[in-house]
Enzyme design. Structure first.
Site, PDB file in Angstrom:
ATOM      1  N   GLY A  15      10.217  15.432   0.121  1.00  0.00           N
ATOM      2  CA  GLY A  15       8.836  14.968   0.023  1.00  0.00           C
ATOM      3  C   GLY A  15       8.226  14.707   1.392  1.00  0.00           C
ATOM      4  O   GLY A  15       8.916  14.322   2.335  1.00  0.00           O
ATOM      5  N   ALA A  26       7.607  15.731  19.039  1.00  0.00           N
ATOM      6  CA  ALA A  26       8.568  15.115  19.958  1.00  0.00           C
ATOM      7  C   ALA A  26       9.801  15.988  20.140  1.00  0.00           C
ATOM      8  O   ALA A  26      10.308  16.146  21.257  1.00  0.00           O
ATOM      9  CB  ALA A  26       8.961  13.730  19.441  1.00  0.00           C
ATOM     10  N   ARG A  76      11.794  21.112  -1.982  1.00  0.00           N
ATOM     11  CA  ARG A  76      13.097  20.700  -2.501  1.00  0.00           C
ATOM     12  C   ARG A  76      13.747  21.954  -3.075  1.00  0.00           C
ATOM     13  O   ARG A  76      13.133  22.656  -3.883  1.00  0.00           O
ATOM     14  CB  ARG A  76      12.948  19.617  -3.568  1.00  0.00           C
ATOM     15  CG  ARG A  76      12.439  18.284  -3.017  1.00  0.00           C
ATOM     16  CD  ARG A  76      12.365  17.230  -4.118  1.00  0.00           C
ATOM     17  NE  ARG A  76      12.070  15.916  -3.588  1.00  0.00           N
ATOM     18  CZ  ARG A  76      10.849  15.410  -3.458  1.00  0.00           C
ATOM     19  NH1 ARG A  76       9.801  16.144  -3.817  1.00  0.00           N
ATOM     20  NH2 ARG A  76      10.651  14.201  -2.976  1.00  0.00           N
ATOM     21  N   ASP A 107      17.276  11.212   1.660  1.00  0.00           N
ATOM     22  CA  ASP A 107      18.616  11.190   1.083  1.00  0.00           C
ATOM     23  C   ASP A 107      19.029  12.527   0.478  1.00  0.00           C
ATOM     24  O   ASP A 107      20.144  12.998   0.696  1.00  0.00           O
ATOM     25  CB  ASP A 107      18.690  10.090   0.019  1.00  0.00           C
ATOM     26  CG  ASP A 107      20.067   9.989  -0.612  1.00  0.00           C
ATOM     27  OD1 ASP A 107      21.022   9.614   0.094  1.00  0.00           O
ATOM     28  OD2 ASP A 107      20.196  10.283  -1.810  1.00  0.00           O
ATOM     29  N   THR A 130      11.060   8.870   4.885  1.00  0.00           N
ATOM     30  CA  THR A 130      10.736   8.619   3.487  1.00  0.00           C
ATOM     31  C   THR A 130       9.841   7.404   3.422  1.00  0.00           C
ATOM     32  O   THR A 130      10.101   6.403   4.097  1.00  0.00           O
ATOM     33  CB  THR A 130      11.980   8.388   2.608  1.00  0.00           C
ATOM     34  OG1 THR A 130      11.564   7.850   1.338  1.00  0.00           O
ATOM     35  CG2 THR A 130      12.969   7.420   3.228  1.00  0.00           C
ATOM     36  N   ASP A 132       9.730   5.401   1.170  1.00  0.00           N
ATOM     37  CA  ASP A 132      10.445   4.336   0.462  1.00  0.00           C
ATOM     38  C   ASP A 132      11.302   3.468   1.375  1.00  0.00           C
ATOM     39  O   ASP A 132      11.757   2.394   0.962  1.00  0.00           O
ATOM     40  CB  ASP A 132      11.333   4.927  -0.632  1.00  0.00           C
ATOM     41  CG  ASP A 132      10.529   5.515  -1.772  1.00  0.00           C
ATOM     42  OD1 ASP A 132       9.489   4.924  -2.127  1.00  0.00           O
ATOM     43  OD2 ASP A 132      10.922   6.563  -2.301  1.00  0.00           O
ATOM     44  N   ASP A 134      14.340   3.697   2.233  1.00  0.00           N
ATOM     45  CA  ASP A 134      15.610   3.363   1.563  1.00  0.00           C
ATOM     46  C   ASP A 134      16.798   4.187   2.081  1.00  0.00           C
ATOM     47  O   ASP A 134      17.587   4.712   1.302  1.00  0.00           O
ATOM     48  CB  ASP A 134      15.473   3.541   0.046  1.00  0.00           C
ATOM     49  CG  ASP A 134      15.064   4.948  -0.359  1.00  0.00           C
ATOM     50  OD1 ASP A 134      14.653   5.732   0.525  1.00  0.00           O
ATOM     51  OD2 ASP A 134      15.150   5.273  -1.558  1.00  0.00           O
ATOM     52  N   ARG A 176      10.738   4.573  -6.828  1.00  0.00           N
ATOM     53  CA  ARG A 176      11.493   4.832  -8.052  1.00  0.00           C
ATOM     54  C   ARG A 176      12.825   4.100  -8.060  1.00  0.00           C
ATOM     55  O   ARG A 176      13.271   3.603  -9.088  1.00  0.00           O
ATOM     56  CB  ARG A 176      11.724   6.342  -8.204  1.00  0.00           C
ATOM     57  CG  ARG A 176      12.379   6.750  -9.514  1.00  0.00           C
ATOM     58  CD  ARG A 176      12.389   8.258  -9.695  1.00  0.00           C
ATOM     59  NE  ARG A 176      13.087   8.953  -8.627  1.00  0.00           N
ATOM     60  CZ  ARG A 176      12.510   9.687  -7.693  1.00  0.00           C
ATOM     61  NH1 ARG A 176      11.197   9.832  -7.701  1.00  0.00           N
ATOM     62  NH2 ARG A 176      13.208  10.280  -6.752  1.00  0.00           N
ATOM     63  N   GLU A 192      -0.153 -12.043  -6.950  1.00  0.00           N
ATOM     64  CA  GLU A 192       0.332 -13.177  -7.725  1.00  0.00           C
ATOM     65  C   GLU A 192       1.744 -12.944  -8.251  1.00  0.00           C
ATOM     66  O   GLU A 192       2.468 -13.889  -8.555  1.00  0.00           O
ATOM     67  CB  GLU A 192      -0.619 -13.455  -8.888  1.00  0.00           C
ATOM     68  CG  GLU A 192      -1.858 -14.265  -8.505  1.00  0.00           C
ATOM     69  CD  GLU A 192      -2.831 -13.500  -7.615  1.00  0.00           C
ATOM     70  OE1 GLU A 192      -3.564 -14.156  -6.848  1.00  0.00           O
ATOM     71  OE2 GLU A 192      -2.878 -12.258  -7.681  1.00  0.00           O
ATOM     72  N   LYS A 218      -8.817 -18.990 -11.538  1.00  0.00           N
ATOM     73  CA  LYS A 218      -8.755 -17.937 -10.522  1.00  0.00           C
ATOM     74  C   LYS A 218      -9.665 -16.788 -10.932  1.00  0.00           C
ATOM     75  O   LYS A 218      -9.743 -16.419 -12.102  1.00  0.00           O
ATOM     76  CB  LYS A 218      -7.321 -17.421 -10.370  1.00  0.00           C
ATOM     77  CG  LYS A 218      -6.359 -18.443  -9.774  1.00  0.00           C
ATOM     78  CD  LYS A 218      -5.087 -17.784  -9.271  1.00  0.00           C
ATOM     79  CE  LYS A 218      -5.375 -16.937  -8.058  1.00  0.00           C
ATOM     80  NZ  LYS A 218      -4.149 -16.518  -7.365  1.00  0.00           N
ATOM     81  N   SER A 220      -9.415 -13.695  -9.915  1.00  0.00           N
ATOM     82  CA  SER A 220      -8.723 -12.408  -9.995  1.00  0.00           C
ATOM     83  C   SER A 220      -7.224 -12.643  -9.931  1.00  0.00           C
ATOM     84  O   SER A 220      -6.766 -13.649  -9.379  1.00  0.00           O
ATOM     85  CB  SER A 220      -9.136 -11.480  -8.846  1.00  0.00           C
ATOM     86  OG  SER A 220      -8.670 -11.991  -7.600  1.00  0.00           O
ATOM     87  N   ARG A 251      -6.540  -4.356 -16.342  1.00  0.00           N
ATOM     88  CA  ARG A 251      -6.745  -3.001 -15.850  1.00  0.00           C
ATOM     89  C   ARG A 251      -5.482  -2.497 -15.148  1.00  0.00           C
ATOM     90  O   ARG A 251      -4.715  -3.277 -14.582  1.00  0.00           O
ATOM     91  CB  ARG A 251      -7.929  -2.945 -14.879  1.00  0.00           C
ATOM     92  CG  ARG A 251      -9.266  -3.320 -15.509  1.00  0.00           C
ATOM     93  CD  ARG A 251      -9.707  -2.293 -16.538  1.00  0.00           C
ATOM     94  NE  ARG A 251     -11.018  -2.608 -17.096  1.00  0.00           N
ATOM     95  CZ  ARG A 251     -11.215  -3.344 -18.184  1.00  0.00           C
ATOM     96  NH1 ARG A 251     -10.166  -3.848 -18.831  1.00  0.00           N
ATOM     97  NH2 ARG A 251     -12.431  -3.563 -18.620  1.00  0.00           N
ATOM     98  N   GLN A 259      -0.241   7.475  -1.253  1.00  0.00           N
ATOM     99  CA  GLN A 259       0.626   6.767  -0.294  1.00  0.00           C
ATOM    100  C   GLN A 259       1.365   7.712   0.644  1.00  0.00           C
ATOM    101  O   GLN A 259       1.889   7.288   1.667  1.00  0.00           O
ATOM    102  CB  GLN A 259       1.634   5.899  -1.061  1.00  0.00           C
ATOM    103  CG  GLN A 259       0.994   4.796  -1.865  1.00  0.00           C
ATOM    104  CD  GLN A 259       1.869   4.349  -3.016  1.00  0.00           C
ATOM    105  OE1 GLN A 259       2.685   3.441  -2.859  1.00  0.00           O
ATOM    106  NE2 GLN A 259       1.718   4.974  -4.175  1.00  0.00           N
TER     107      GLN A 259
END
Length: 327
Positions: A15, A26, A76, A107, A130, A132, A134, A176, A192, A218, A220, A251, A259
């Site tokens: 990805g 670089a 992939r 990974d 990545t 993530d 991770d 995920r 929250e 509150k 929101s 909602r 992202q």
């Protein structure tokens, strides 16, 4: 020890993530500085097997540091998971006189590199990317900082709407298998509640948070959920809340692939640049089958065998902070 290299290959696999082009720039410029030619491989491992190669030069990578995506494209590959596919890739590398490979991936891509280097003798050096975050062996991966800033900016805008209409918004971010994006973004936007794959989702706790919030009038409520949350993501949780509190305006917003895109942040550009130069230096030092990472601002090498997925380690103090901030 300085090892002689004449032509190294460079590919991006898996990805996409913001900062890939900064890393490509670089690697090319560091290699050219040392008199090493760089051959770019298009479309990841598929391009390696198909011989989709192109020379990359210092001039050719000018003006790409600020661009998202990857000029080399990515994929992939199921074919590369086979012995025959990896043999074909090896033959293409030898045909093009490649004597070292720099892989920018995550990974899954690293698993492919481990299988390849167990069968063939061309040295690999990997750079972790990545959104993530991770991967073991580095504090941060390329793309993570941009992803959390993109998510934060989007949720800030959602908060404006939530406050204008007294709504509860459930915002799903990527993750995920790991909750790095959700946890850090949730803290950054003052959510929250935050739900991630590494912890059990306590809906009763969420109901308590909602009850407290509305009793305090509150305007929101924002709940950030990683897509890998055990209950089934933000869609499932928001449905349960809507069923329990039909009087609330609930909602759902799934941020999705937004992202992964966009111009990389300064932090991602600097990290990508350091790791790109570090990967070339690793090859010159005779390193092979390692990943280049950054820990405590130092460039470090981790064996590919150990450069695997990691989960967010939740400590009691982290949980306490979340409870304090949501009260």
């Amino acid at each position: 020890m300085v090892t002689a290299f004449h032509n190294i290959a460079l590919l991006t696999s898996g990805g996409d993530a913001p900062g890939l082009n900064a890393a490509i720039r670089a690697v090319v410029r560091a290699a050219n500085y040392h008199g090493i030619a760089v051959t770019g491989i298009h479309d990841g491992y598929d391009g390696m097997m198909d011989g989709d190669f192109q020379e990359l030069t210092s001039a050719g990578v000018s003006g790409i540091i600020q661009r998202g995506g990857t000029i080399l494209k990515s994929s992939r590959s199921d074919r590369f998971t086979t012995v025959e596919g990896r043999r074909l890739a090896f033959e293409q590398l030898k045909r093009h006189h490649i004597d070292g490979v720099i892989l920018i991936g995550g990974d899954g891509s690293f698993a492919g590199a481990r299988a390849f280097t167990a069968e063939h003798s061309i040295p690999f050096v990997a750079i972790p990317k990545t959104i993530d975050n991770d991967i073991n062996g580095t504090d941060f991966t390329i793309g993570y900082d941009t992803a959390i800033n993109t998510a934060m900016e989007a949720i800030d805008k959602i908060r404006d709407t939530a406050e204008s209409h007294n709504k509860i918004f459930f915002v799903e971010v990527m993750g995920r298998d790991a909750g790095f994006i959700a946890y850090r973004t949730g803290l950054g936007v003052g959510a929250e509640a935050i739900y991630i794959p590494e912890t059990k989702t306590d809906l009763q706790h969420l109901y308590t948070v909602l009850d407290k919030g509305w009793s305090r009038k509150k305007s929101s409520i924002i709940v950030v959920v990683a897509e890998g949350d055990e209950v089934g993501g933000a869609a499932t949780i928001s449905k349960k809340v809507n069923e329990r509190y039909p009087q609330f305006a609930v909602r759902l917003c799934i941020l999705g692939h937004i992202q992964r895109g966009g111009s990389p942040t300064c932090s991602d550009r600097v990290l990508a640049t350091r790791l790109g130069v570090g990967a070339v230096n690793a090859l010159l030092e005779g390193q092979s089958n390692i990943m280049v990472g950054e820990i405590n601002h130092d460039i470090v090498y981790t064996p590919l065998a150990d450069a695997r997925k990691r989960a967010l380690q939740i400590t009691p103090s982290m949980m306490e902070m979340l409870n304090i901030l949501s009260s």
